[in-house]
Design an enzyme around this catalytic site. Structure first.
Site, mmCIF file in Angstrom:
data_model
loop_
_atom_site.group_PDB
_atom_site.id
_atom_site.type_symbol
_atom_site.label_atom_id
_atom_site.label_comp_id
_atom_site.label_asym_id
_atom_site.label_seq_id
_atom_site.Cartn_x
_atom_site.Cartn_y
_atom_site.Cartn_z
ATOM 1 N N LYS A 21 0.836 -1.203 0.000
ATOM 2 C CA LYS A 21 0.000 0.000 0.000
ATOM 3 C C LYS A 21 0.871 1.254 0.000
ATOM 4 O O LYS A 21 0.584 2.217 -0.720
ATOM 5 C CB LYS A 21 -0.930 -0.019 1.216
ATOM 6 C CG LYS A 21 -1.916 1.150 1.293
ATOM 7 C CD LYS A 21 -3.118 0.797 2.164
ATOM 8 C CE LYS A 21 -2.772 0.660 3.625
ATOM 9 N NZ LYS A 21 -2.830 1.960 4.351
ATOM 10 N N SER A 22 1.923 1.261 0.800
ATOM 11 C CA SER A 22 2.794 2.431 0.880
ATOM 12 C C SER A 22 3.410 2.765 -0.477
ATOM 13 O O SER A 22 3.457 3.928 -0.892
ATOM 14 C CB SER A 22 3.915 2.187 1.902
ATOM 15 O OG SER A 22 3.394 2.014 3.190
ATOM 16 N N ARG A 118 -7.135 12.515 13.724
ATOM 17 C CA ARG A 118 -5.707 12.222 13.620
ATOM 18 C C ARG A 118 -4.880 13.504 13.533
ATOM 19 O O ARG A 118 -5.287 14.477 12.891
ATOM 20 C CB ARG A 118 -5.439 11.308 12.419
ATOM 21 C CG ARG A 118 -6.148 9.967 12.561
ATOM 22 C CD ARG A 118 -5.856 9.015 11.446
ATOM 23 N NE ARG A 118 -4.472 8.562 11.465
ATOM 24 C CZ ARG A 118 -3.982 7.644 10.630
ATOM 25 N NH1 ARG A 118 -4.770 7.118 9.714
ATOM 26 N NH2 ARG A 118 -2.728 7.286 10.701
ATOM 27 N N SER A 161 4.886 11.035 13.132
ATOM 28 C CA SER A 161 4.583 10.229 11.955
ATOM 29 C C SER A 161 5.637 10.445 10.875
ATOM 30 O O SER A 161 5.943 11.577 10.518
ATOM 31 C CB SER A 161 3.203 10.592 11.388
ATOM 32 O OG SER A 161 2.979 9.945 10.147
ATOM 33 N N GLN A 163 5.102 9.885 7.921
ATOM 34 C CA GLN A 163 4.390 10.415 6.751
ATOM 35 C C GLN A 163 4.532 11.925 6.645
ATOM 36 O O GLN A 163 4.538 12.468 5.541
ATOM 37 C CB GLN A 163 2.912 10.020 6.818
ATOM 38 C CG GLN A 163 2.685 8.527 6.657
ATOM 39 C CD GLN A 163 1.259 8.114 6.931
ATOM 40 O OE1 GLN A 163 0.423 8.926 7.349
ATOM 41 N NE2 GLN A 163 0.959 6.852 6.717
ATOM 42 N N ASP A 302 3.152 -0.894 12.230
ATOM 43 C CA ASP A 302 2.011 -1.587 11.629
ATOM 44 C C ASP A 302 1.956 -3.058 12.020
ATOM 45 O O ASP A 302 0.908 -3.705 11.900
ATOM 46 C CB ASP A 302 2.048 -1.466 10.103
ATOM 47 C CG ASP A 302 1.622 -0.083 9.622
ATOM 48 O OD1 ASP A 302 1.032 0.671 10.423
ATOM 49 O OD2 ASP A 302 1.890 0.251 8.452
ATOM 50 N N LYS A 329 -2.605 6.135 15.379
ATOM 51 C CA LYS A 329 -2.891 5.468 14.112
ATOM 52 C C LYS A 329 -4.404 5.553 13.830
ATOM 53 O O LYS A 329 -5.102 6.398 14.360
ATOM 54 C CB LYS A 329 -2.397 4.018 14.175
ATOM 55 C CG LYS A 329 -0.871 3.894 14.188
ATOM 56 C CD LYS A 329 -0.292 4.253 12.831
ATOM 57 C CE LYS A 329 1.202 4.029 12.764
ATOM 58 N NZ LYS A 329 1.741 4.334 11.430
ATOM 59 N N ARG A 333 -3.928 2.143 18.705
ATOM 60 C CA ARG A 333 -3.701 0.722 18.478
ATOM 61 C C ARG A 333 -3.165 0.009 19.715
ATOM 62 O O ARG A 333 -3.314 -1.216 19.832
ATOM 63 C CB ARG A 333 -2.760 0.500 17.279
ATOM 64 C CG ARG A 333 -3.494 0.583 15.952
ATOM 65 C CD ARG A 333 -2.753 -0.149 14.862
ATOM 66 N NE ARG A 333 -3.511 -0.087 13.609
ATOM 67 C CZ ARG A 333 -2.988 0.200 12.432
ATOM 68 N NH1 ARG A 333 -1.707 0.484 12.338
ATOM 69 N NH2 ARG A 333 -3.728 0.218 11.350
ATOM 70 N N ARG A 375 -6.032 -3.568 10.432
ATOM 71 C CA ARG A 375 -4.980 -4.427 10.993
ATOM 72 C C ARG A 375 -5.448 -5.115 12.278
ATOM 73 O O ARG A 375 -5.049 -6.237 12.574
ATOM 74 C CB ARG A 375 -3.703 -3.624 11.224
ATOM 75 C CG ARG A 375 -3.144 -3.046 9.931
ATOM 76 C CD ARG A 375 -1.750 -2.509 10.070
ATOM 77 N NE ARG A 375 -1.401 -1.692 8.922
ATOM 78 C CZ ARG A 375 -1.014 -2.146 7.741
ATOM 79 N NH1 ARG A 375 -0.922 -3.457 7.549
ATOM 80 N NH2 ARG A 375 -0.716 -1.328 6.747
#
Length: 420
Positions: A21-22, A118, A161, A163, A302, A329, A333, A375
Site C-alpha cells: 500500500k505504501s 488524527r 509520523s 508520513q 504496523d 494510528k 492501536r 490491521r
C-alpha cells in the site's frame, strides 16, 4: 450489520500477499508529478489507494485502472479543483497536504470521522514556518493550505509520523529553490522514509541525506513505469498464522526492498518459528510453543497487533516497546490491541509505548471490537488459530483497506470462516 466468525485450526498452504500500500500511494502521486504517462503495475487497489487516485485526479491527472495496472497521465498538475476527501486514508491526507502546499490557491483536505481525529499539527506548523497559510480544526482535519512554500528549510518533528517527513521530502524538489528538510527529535518509522527516497530516485529525483537533514535541489519528477512489490506488513498475517498453527508460504516477496516490515522475518525467528527464505518465497512453520521476546516496534508500528497475537501464547513474558506513535494510528492501536487480546483471554497490559504480555497456553475466543481498524480485524482473525472458541467481530469488510481477499486467503490455508 452481521458478524463474521473465524474458527481456527491448522494453517497450511501458500498465499500471495497483496502489493504494498505504501508503495502504491507514492507511485500514484509521483506519476502525477512527473507530468507524463506512467504505468504502475501490480498496484494495491483498495479504499485507501483509490482515495489517492481521486486526489491526483483533482490535480489534473487522468487515472485509468486496468487488470493488474494503473495508468497515470498528466500534462500539467494544478491546484486541486475541489475539496480532497481522503475518506479513511491517513497516508493520502499527509502526503497530499505537502503536495498541495506547492500551489498559490487554497486547498481543502478532509476525511471521515476517524481521519478527523488524527494529528496534523506538526506538518502544518512546518509548512506555516516556511510561508504556507494553514488552518485546521485544532491541529486535526479538515485542513486548509495555501502556498507556495517560500522558505528554504522545512523543520519537522520526526516523533509523530514518518508520513509528515515523507510529505515534505516529496514536495521539496518542486519548491523552485534548494530546500532542506530538517528532522528534530527522534525519527519514527525510518524505513518508510527510505521507501520514499528510493522511489523518488526511480522517478529521477535525487535527495541527499546527511545526519538529520534531507537536501533536494530543484528538480522534476520523470515519467517512469513502476512495479509495486509485495507488502511485508500484509504478509505478516499469513506468516504469523503459519508460525502459531502450521506452515504457510508467502509468495512474491522482494527481500531487497527497503520495507521496514521485512523485520517480521526476524521477529518470527526470535519467537522460535522456523523461517525459510527461497527466492521470492518466505515460509514460516510452527515448532511447538513459542518463546517470549522483547521487540522494538519503533520502525515497524504496523506489525504491532499481529506481533502481539504471535506472542500472546508464547512462554514467559514478552515486551513490545518503542512505539508511542501507535496511539495516533487509525485508532489508539495500543489500547485497542490490549482490549482485543484481553477479550480473547490473553494476559496483556498496555504501556506508554507498547505492551507487556504474559503468555497463556491458549486463548478462549470471544467477540471483539475492531473499530474499523483493518490491521486489528486481521490480527484478531489470526488469533482464532490459537483460540479454543470462535472469534467474532463486525463484518464491515475493513480488510479491503490494505488486504483485499484476506478472508479468502485465510480460508485457503485452513481457517473456517462464517458470515461471508
Amino acid at each position: 450489520m452481521s458478524d463474521i466468525v473465524f474458527r481456527g485450526g491448522r494453517a497450511e498452504g501458500k498465499v500471495s500477499p497483496p502489493p504494498s500500500k505504501s508503495h502504491t500511494h507514492r507511485a500514484i502521486i509521483m506519476s502525477a508529478l512527473s507530468e507524463g504517462r506512467c504505468e504502475v503495475s501490480s498496484p494495491l487497489i483498495s479504499f485507501d489507494t483509490r482515495a489517492t487516485m481521486d486526489a491526483v485526479r483533482a490535480m489534473g491527472a487522468v487515472v485509468t485502472e486496468r487488470e493488474g495496472s494503473v495508468t497515470v497521465e498528466c500534462e500539467s498538475i494544478h491546484a486541486p479543483d475541489r475539496t480532497i476527501d481522503v475518506m479513511n486514508s491517513g497516508t493520502t491526507m499527509r502526503l497530499m497536504t505537502g503536495i498541495s502546499s506547492l500551489f498559490s490557491e487554497k486547498v481543502v483536505l478532509t476525511g471521515d470521522s476517524s481521519i478527523q481525529k488524527r494529528p496534523m499539527g506538526p506538518l502544518l506548523d512546518s509548512l506555516s514556518a516556511a510561508g504556507v497559510e494553514c488552518s485546521s480544526n485544532g491541529g486535526k482535519p479538515p485542513v486548509e493550505v495555501r502556498g507556495p512554500i517560500t522558505g528554504s528549510e522545512l523543520v519537522i518533528d520526526g516523533g509523530v509520523s514518518s508520513q509528515f517527513v515523507s510529505s515534505l521530502i516529496m514536495s521539496s524538489p518542486l519548491t523552485g529553490r534548494p530546500t532542506d528538510v530538517r528532522i528534530t527529535g527522534h525519527l519514527v518509522s525510518k524505513p518508510y522514509i527510505d521507501i520514499t527516497t528510493s522511489m523518488m530516485g526511480k522517478f529521477g529525483v535525487e535527495v541527499t541525506e546527511e545526519g538529520n537533514v534531507f537536501h533536494a535541489e530543484p528538480q522534476h519528477y520523470r515519467p517512469t513505469d513502476y512495479r509495486v512489490p509485495a507488502d511485508f506488513s500484509s504478509s505478516a498475517f499469513p506468516l504469523v498464522a503459519g508460525g502459531i498453527a502450521g506452515r504457510v508460504t508467502a509468495r512474491g516477496m522482494d527481500m531487497s526492498d527497503p520495507q521496514g516490515d521485512r523485520k517480521i522475518i526476524d521477529v518470527l525467528k526470535e519467537a522460535g518459528c522456523d523461517v525459510e527464505v527461497s527466492g521470492d518465497e518466505v515460509t514460516c512453520s510452527n515448532t511447538g510453543r513459542l518463546e517470549g521476546a522483547e521487540i522494538d516496534m519503533g520502525d515497524i508500528p504496523d506489525l504491532f497487533p499481529v506481533v502481539a497475537v504471535l506472542l500472546s501464547t508464547a512462554k514467559g513474558r514478552s515486551r513490545l516497546y518503542g512505539a508511542p506513535h501507535l496511539r495516533f494510528k487509525e485508532s489508539d492501536r495500543i489500547a485497542l490491541t490490549e482490549n482485543m487480546l484481553r477479550t480473547l483471554g490473553a494476559d496483556i497490559r498496555g504501556t506508554e509505548d507498547g505492551c507487556v504480555i504474559e503468555g497463556v497456553e491458549r486463548l478462549h475466543g470471544g467477540r471483539i471490537e475492531h473499530n474499523g481498524d483493518h490491521r486489528m480485524m486481521m490480527a484478531a482473525a489470526v488469533a482464532s488459530l490459537v483460540s479454543d472458541g470462535p472469534v467474532s467481530m463486525e463484518n464491515d469488510a475493513c480488510w479491503n483497506v490494505s488486504y483485499p481477499g484476506f478472508p479468502e486467503q485465510m480460508r485457503s490455508i485452513g481457517m473456517d470462516i462464517e458470515g461471508l
